[in-house]
Each structure stands twice: as structure tokens, then as C-alpha cells.
Design an enzyme around this catalytic site. Structure first.
Site, PDB file in Angstrom:
ATOM      1  N   LYS A  59       0.839  -1.203   0.000  1.00  0.00           N
ATOM      2  CA  LYS A  59       0.000   0.000   0.000  1.00  0.00           C
ATOM      3  C   LYS A  59       0.872   1.252   0.000  1.00  0.00           C
ATOM      4  CE  LYS A  59      -3.806  -2.437   2.234  1.00  0.00           C
ATOM      5  NZ  LYS A  59      -4.502  -2.784   3.496  1.00  0.00           N
ATOM      6  N   GLN A 106      -4.386  -1.588   9.719  1.00  0.00           N
ATOM      7  CA  GLN A 106      -4.325  -2.913   9.099  1.00  0.00           C
ATOM      8  C   GLN A 106      -4.871  -3.974  10.049  1.00  0.00           C
ATOM      9  OE1 GLN A 106      -3.276  -3.644   5.867  1.00  0.00           O
ATOM     10  NE2 GLN A 106      -4.017  -5.688   6.307  1.00  0.00           N
ATOM     11  N   ASP A 165     -10.772   2.983   4.391  1.00  0.00           N
ATOM     12  CA  ASP A 165     -11.081   1.549   4.277  1.00  0.00           C
ATOM     13  C   ASP A 165     -12.598   1.314   4.260  1.00  0.00           C
ATOM     14  OD1 ASP A 165      -8.955  -0.141   3.879  1.00  0.00           O
ATOM     15  OD2 ASP A 165      -8.454  -0.353   6.013  1.00  0.00           O
TER      16      ASP A 165
END
Ligand code: ADP
Length: 293
Positions: free
Chosen positions: A52, A96, A119
Site C-alpha cells: 500500500k 491494518q 477503508d
């Protein structure tokens, strides 16, 4: 049978984003900046987050990686999230997953400012998505929509069977495919571990979206001739012949299913690469204040 080339589609989307960033720079605007919080040293998580951050650099974004050991306290994490929420330089950030067991994941996700929640995991964004309002969509479902759209796959009135009901993929996917937009407008069946006779359902499907993490679960006998098959599974299975010692296997028995399909995603190179592209796209939307506008 047409292969849905996620790698190529992801590259195209990233080029579009890079062109946008170049234009923002040329106009003297603020370059989008993504931050990522990573806890611990799990191989998969480290790889995902590293990819990412590298992707941010490729498209010209700023990026910040914040790492903690496994024993970080929930309070420390919450304090960092509060700091990122209030940092004007950071347009969007992600935590994450999975987090260690001593940390309450729901509490952490709820602490993220929904406007920076690229997200799309905050309940506010989930709720806005369900209500059909402007929201950050979770990256994997958003990537699948992009694949369907860019390959101009007909979805209206089709029967879409989603296998798996996770908060990250299956559940949001089932909602998005039922919405009155393109791609969508489907009749949706959501299957999960308590579904009786999974094959009965998948055999009715014009579109199958498999997101369960069981290699080869979807076999040729379970798929109708001409179906569109989207495979979200990426399970690491041991493979001595590979340098990494493993290879990725999807939820679909690709070799036997592919000949029956009109369209199918490979693993790897299908849905996976799009997830990163859509995270970047969400960050760009955050920087442009496009969501909730
Ligand atoms: P992901 O994050 O890729 O969606 P998860 O492991 O979080 O994966 O979720 C797996 C989902 O798959 C769960 O919702 C579970 O109910 C579903 N599932 C697991 N086994 C089966 C099965 N044999 N048939 C149908 N669904 C299953």
C-alpha cells in the site's frame, strides 16, 4: 471465456490517479496523503501494508507508516488515531487488520474519523453505503464493481450469488449488488457456512462472487454454463517449488471452472490488485473532499 485482468485494470486506475495527482500539483493543491497503522509482524499484514505504501509513492501520494509491536495497548492505538484524525496533513488512514486479541477491533475502527476512513469500515460509512448515500466503499467490493464495469458486464436483473458474509467482502458485496445502480440491480443470494446445499444456490447464479478463504470450494459441478465468476480467495498454500515457499489459491477450482465461464478472475492477478487501487482512489476522494459533499 474472458479473463478479468485485475492487474491491468489496477494499473489503468493507478495511472488515472497519478494523472489526477499531477494536475493537483500543477494547480498548487495539496498532495493526497495516506497513513497506515500496522501492529505486529504477521507476514501477510506486513506485505499488504508495504504494498500500500509503495503504491502511494507510485501515484505521487504522500504516505506515512506507523508501526507498533504486538504488545501495544489499546489506549496507545486510540491516542494515535485521535492524533491522525486531527492532523490536517493526513487525508485518510487505515488500521491494518487483524489486530492482536487484547485489542477491541470494533472500538478501534469506530475511533477513526469517518471522513478519513478510507477503508470504509466505520459504521457510519457502512450505514451510508446501505442507505445509498455517498460513502467510502470498502476497497475489495469497490474493486469488484470496477472490474464488472470496465469489462461492461451486464448485471441488471441477473442472479448474483455471494458466498461468504464477512464485514469486509461478502456482506457489503451483497448489498452493493442489490442496489439500483450499475453494476448492481441484481437479485442477490448471500450464502455462508450455515447454507444448506451451497451447490443448489451457486448453480442458479449468473454471477458468483466467492469470498470464503477455502481453496477450491467452488467446483465445476457448482457453476452454470456461461456464468461470471469472481474469486476473492487468496489462501496461502505450501509450495516448495516457489521461492516464497507458498502460492496463492482462490476459492474457485479455476482449471475446471474456467472453461464453463463467460468471465472469470484468476488468482493471483484478479481481485487482489484492485484492492490497492481502490484504497488509493478512496484517499484521492478524501483529499478532494468528494465524499459527504
Ligand atoms: P473474507 O475476509 O475474505 O471475506 P472471512 O474469513 O472473514 O473472509 O469470511 C469467510 C466467510 O465465508 C464467512 O462469512 C463464512 O460464513 C463463509 N464461509 C465459510 N465456509 C463456508 C462454506 N463452506 N460455505 C459457504 N460459506 C462459507
Amino acid at each position: 471465456m474472458t479473463l478479468l485482468d485485475g492487474k491491468k485494470t489496477s494499473e489503468t486506475i493507478q495511472q488515472e490517479i497519478a494523472a489526477d495527482v499531477a494536475e493537483i500539483k500543477a494547480n498548487g493543491g495539496k498532495v493526497p496523503h495516506l497513513a497506515a497503522i500496522l501492529v505486529g509482524n504477521d507476514g501477510g499484514s506486513v506485505t499488504y501494508v508495504t504494498n500500500k505504501v509503495l503504491a502511494c509513492e507510485r501515484v505521487g501520494f504522500g504516505s506515512t507508516l506507523i508501526r507498533y509491536e504486538d504488545d501495544v495497548t489499546e489506549d496507545e492505538l486510540l491516542a494515535k488515531i485521535e492524533e491522525l484524525n486531527n492532523d490536517d496533513e493526513i487525508d485518510g488512514f487505515i488500521v491494518q487488520l487483524p489486530l492482536p486479541k487484547h485489542i477491541n477491533t470494533d472500538k478501534v475502527l469506530e475511533a477513526v474519523d469517518p471522513k478519513k476512513d478510507v477503508d470504509g469500515f466505520h459504521p457510519t460509512n457502512v450505514g451510508r453505503m446501505v442507505a445509498g448515500l455517498s460513502a467510502y466503499l470498502p476497497a475489495t467490493p469497490a474493486g469488484i464493481l470496477q472490474l464488472l464495469a470496465r469489462y461492461e458486464i451486464e448485471t441488471k436483473g441477473k442472479h448474483c450469488v455471494v458466498v461468504g458474509r464477512s464485514n469486509i467482502v461478502g456482506s457489503p458485496m451483497s448489498i452493493l449488488m442489490s442496489k439500483p445502480n450499475y453494476p448492481g440491480n441484481c437479485t442477490v443470494t448471500l450464502c455462508h457456512r450455515n447454507t444448506v446445499n451451497l451447490a443448489y444456490h451457486t448453480l442458479q447464479a449468473d454471477i458468483i462472487i466467492a469470498a470464503v478463504g477455502i481453496p477450491g470450494l467452488i467446483t465445476a459441478e457448482m457453476v452454470k454454463e456461461g456464468a461470471v465468476v469472481i474469486d476473492v480467495g487468496t489462501t496461502r498454500v505450501a509450495d516448495e517449488t516457489r521461492k516464497a515457499g507458498y502460492r496463492l489459491r482462490g476459492d474457485v477450482d479455476f482449471d475446471n471452472v474456467a472453461p464453463k465461464c463467460s468471465f472469470i478472475t484468476p488468482v493471483p492477478g484478479g481481485v487482489g490488485p484492485l484492492t490497492i487501487a481502490m484504497l488509493l482512489k478512496n484517499t484521492l476522494r478524501a483529499a478532494k473532499r468528494e465524499v459527504y459533499a
